[in-house]
Write a protein that holds these residues in place. Structure first.
Motif, PDB file in Angstrom:
ATOM      1  N   GLN A   1       0.842  -1.189   0.000  1.00  0.00           N
ATOM      2  CA  GLN A   1       0.000   0.000   0.000  1.00  0.00           C
ATOM      3  C   GLN A   1       0.877   1.237   0.000  1.00  0.00           C
ATOM      4  N   VAL A   2       0.429   2.253  -0.719  1.00  0.00           N
ATOM      5  CA  VAL A   2       1.132   3.526  -0.786  1.00  0.00           C
ATOM      6  C   VAL A   2       0.310   4.582  -0.071  1.00  0.00           C
ATOM      7  N   GLN A   3       0.963   5.335   0.780  1.00  0.00           N
ATOM      8  CA  GLN A   3       0.295   6.445   1.461  1.00  0.00           C
ATOM      9  C   GLN A   3       0.824   7.763   0.937  1.00  0.00           C
ATOM     10  N   LEU A   4      -0.086   8.672   0.655  1.00  0.00           N
ATOM     11  CA  LEU A   4       0.258  10.002   0.185  1.00  0.00           C
ATOM     12  C   LEU A   4      -0.259  11.004   1.210  1.00  0.00           C
ATOM     13  N   VAL A   5       0.636  11.824   1.732  1.00  0.00           N
ATOM     14  CA  VAL A   5       0.273  12.788   2.757  1.00  0.00           C
ATOM     15  C   VAL A   5       0.491  14.190   2.218  1.00  0.00           C
ATOM     16  N   GLU A   6      -0.583  14.949   2.156  1.00  0.00           N
ATOM     17  CA  GLU A   6      -0.537  16.298   1.599  1.00  0.00           C
ATOM     18  C   GLU A   6      -0.460  17.348   2.708  1.00  0.00           C
ATOM     19  N   SER A   7       0.084  18.485   2.349  1.00  0.00           N
ATOM     20  CA  SER A   7       0.101  19.633   3.246  1.00  0.00           C
ATOM     21  C   SER A   7       0.018  20.904   2.406  1.00  0.00           C
ATOM     22  N   GLY A   8      -0.321  21.987   3.065  1.00  0.00           N
ATOM     23  CA  GLY A   8      -0.487  23.247   2.368  1.00  0.00           C
ATOM     24  C   GLY A   8      -1.948  23.517   2.112  1.00  0.00           C
ATOM     25  N   GLY A   9      -2.223  24.396   1.209  1.00  0.00           N
ATOM     26  CA  GLY A   9      -3.596  24.786   0.957  1.00  0.00           C
ATOM     27  C   GLY A   9      -4.052  25.847   1.929  1.00  0.00           C
ATOM     28  N   GLY A  10      -5.325  26.214   1.812  1.00  0.00           N
ATOM     29  CA  GLY A  10      -5.868  27.224   2.693  1.00  0.00           C
ATOM     30  C   GLY A  10      -6.631  28.273   1.926  1.00  0.00           C
ATOM     31  N   LEU A  11      -6.735  29.452   2.534  1.00  0.00           N
ATOM     32  CA  LEU A  11      -7.499  30.554   1.967  1.00  0.00           C
ATOM     33  C   LEU A  11      -6.548  31.647   1.484  1.00  0.00           C
ATOM     34  N   VAL A  12      -6.786  32.134   0.281  1.00  0.00           N
ATOM     35  CA  VAL A  12      -5.938  33.174  -0.295  1.00  0.00           C
ATOM     36  C   VAL A  12      -6.806  34.107  -1.126  1.00  0.00           C
ATOM     37  N   GLN A  13      -6.388  35.329  -1.257  1.00  0.00           N
ATOM     38  CA  GLN A  13      -7.128  36.289  -2.079  1.00  0.00           C
ATOM     39  C   GLN A  13      -6.761  36.131  -3.550  1.00  0.00           C
ATOM     40  N   THR A  14      -7.649  36.600  -4.399  1.00  0.00           N
ATOM     41  CA  THR A  14      -7.400  36.563  -5.838  1.00  0.00           C
ATOM     42  C   THR A  14      -6.074  37.248  -6.157  1.00  0.00           C
ATOM     43  N   GLY A  15      -5.290  36.568  -6.980  1.00  0.00           N
ATOM     44  CA  GLY A  15      -3.980  37.092  -7.338  1.00  0.00           C
ATOM     45  C   GLY A  15      -2.866  36.615  -6.439  1.00  0.00           C
ATOM     46  N   GLY A  16      -3.218  35.956  -5.368  1.00  0.00           N
ATOM     47  CA  GLY A  16      -2.233  35.489  -4.410  1.00  0.00           C
ATOM     48  C   GLY A  16      -1.610  34.160  -4.799  1.00  0.00           C
ATOM     49  N   SER A  17      -0.783  33.640  -3.897  1.00  0.00           N
ATOM     50  CA  SER A  17      -0.048  32.402  -4.149  1.00  0.00           C
ATOM     51  C   SER A  17      -0.200  31.434  -2.987  1.00  0.00           C
ATOM     52  N   LEU A  18      -0.102  30.159  -3.308  1.00  0.00           N
ATOM     53  CA  LEU A  18      -0.105  29.083  -2.319  1.00  0.00           C
ATOM     54  C   LEU A  18       0.800  27.978  -2.808  1.00  0.00           C
ATOM     55  N   SER A  19       1.276  27.182  -1.872  1.00  0.00           N
ATOM     56  CA  SER A  19       2.102  26.035  -2.231  1.00  0.00           C
ATOM     57  C   SER A  19       1.547  24.785  -1.568  1.00  0.00           C
ATOM     58  N   LEU A  20       1.460  23.718  -2.333  1.00  0.00           N
ATOM     59  CA  LEU A  20       1.036  22.419  -1.827  1.00  0.00           C
ATOM     60  C   LEU A  20       2.221  21.456  -1.871  1.00  0.00           C
ATOM     61  N   SER A  21       2.238  20.546  -0.906  1.00  0.00           N
ATOM     62  CA  SER A  21       3.268  19.521  -0.870  1.00  0.00           C
ATOM     63  C   SER A  21       2.635  18.163  -0.610  1.00  0.00           C
ATOM     64  N   CYS A  22       3.309  17.134  -1.061  1.00  0.00           N
ATOM     65  CA  CYS A  22       2.809  15.774  -0.869  1.00  0.00           C
ATOM     66  C   CYS A  22       3.995  14.821  -0.760  1.00  0.00           C
ATOM     67  N   SER A  23       3.957  13.970   0.237  1.00  0.00           N
ATOM     68  CA  SER A  23       5.009  12.973   0.423  1.00  0.00           C
ATOM     69  C   SER A  23       4.426  11.573   0.238  1.00  0.00           C
ATOM     70  N   ALA A  24       5.159  10.738  -0.472  1.00  0.00           N
ATOM     71  CA  ALA A  24       4.735   9.360  -0.697  1.00  0.00           C
ATOM     72  C   ALA A  24       5.542   8.419   0.188  1.00  0.00           C
ATOM     73  N   SER A  25       4.886   7.365   0.663  1.00  0.00           N
ATOM     74  CA  SER A  25       5.563   6.395   1.533  1.00  0.00           C
ATOM     75  C   SER A  25       6.528   5.513   0.754  1.00  0.00           C
ATOM     76  N   ARG A  26       6.246   5.303  -0.527  1.00  0.00           N
ATOM     77  CA  ARG A  26       7.129   4.514  -1.371  1.00  0.00           C
ATOM     78  C   ARG A  26       6.720   4.681  -2.829  1.00  0.00           C
ATOM     79  N   ARG A  27       7.600   4.252  -3.703  1.00  0.00           N
ATOM     80  CA  ARG A  27       7.259   4.188  -5.124  1.00  0.00           C
ATOM     81  C   ARG A  27       6.624   2.841  -5.423  1.00  0.00           C
ATOM     82  N   THR A  28       6.084   2.719  -6.618  1.00  0.00           N
ATOM     83  CA  THR A  28       5.601   1.424  -7.084  1.00  0.00           C
ATOM     84  C   THR A  28       6.318   1.075  -8.378  1.00  0.00           C
TER      85      THR A  28
END
Length: 122
Positions: A1-28
Motif C-alpha cells: 500500500q502507498v500512502q500520500l500525505v498532503e500539506s499546504g492549501g488554505g485561503l488566499v485572495q485573488t492574485g495570491g499564491s499558495l504552495s502544496l506539498s505531498c510525500s509518498a511512503s514509497r514508489r511502485t
C-alpha cells in the motif's frame, strides 16, 4: 500500500499564491511519477499537473499553464505545486496522485492523497 500525505492549501485572495506539498511512503514498480488533480464543487475531478520521478518531464492543464509549477524531490518522494496568480476558478480540493503520469484520466490512478482545500476569495 502507498500512502500520500498532503500539506499546504488554505485561503488566499485573488492574485495570491499558495504552495502544496505531498510525500509518498514509497514508489511502485509501474509508476512513473506524481501529480495533482483537483475537484471543484459540483464539477468532475480534473488533471492539474504531473512530473516524472527524475523531474525531466512535466505536464500541465491548459488552465494552469504559466501560473502553476510542479517540482519533485526524488530522494524524499515528495512533490510540490507552487500556485501563483490564483483566481476563483482555482478553488477546489486538490489531490496528490502517484502512478503513470502520462495519463490524465482520474481513473488511471490507484493512489490518492486525502485532499487539501484551496479557496480563493475575491
Amino acid at each position: 500500500q502507498v500512502q500520500l500525505v498532503e500539506s499546504g492549501g488554505g485561503l488566499v485572495q485573488t492574485g495570491g499564491s499558495l504552495s502544496l506539498s505531498c510525500s509518498a511512503s514509497r514508489r511502485t514498480f509501474s509508476s512513473t511519477g506524481m501529480g495533482w488533480f483537483r475537484q471543484a464543487p459540483e464539477k468532475e475531478r480534473e488533471f492539474v499537473a504531473a512530473i516524472t520521478w527524475d523531474g525531466s518531464s512535466t505536464s500541465y492543464a491548459d488552465s494552469v499553464t504559466g501560473r502553476f509549477t510542479i517540482s519533485i524531490d526524488m530522494n524524499d518522494l515528495a512533490v510540490s505545486l507552487q500556485m501563483n496568480s490564483l483566481n476563483s476558478e482555482d478553488t477546489a480540493v486538490y489531490y496528490c496522485v502517484l502512478g503513470r503520469v502520462s495519463l490524465r484520466a482520474p481513473g488511471s490512478y490507484t493512489y490518492w492523497g486525502q485532499g487539501t482545500q484551496v479557496t480563493v476569495s475575491s
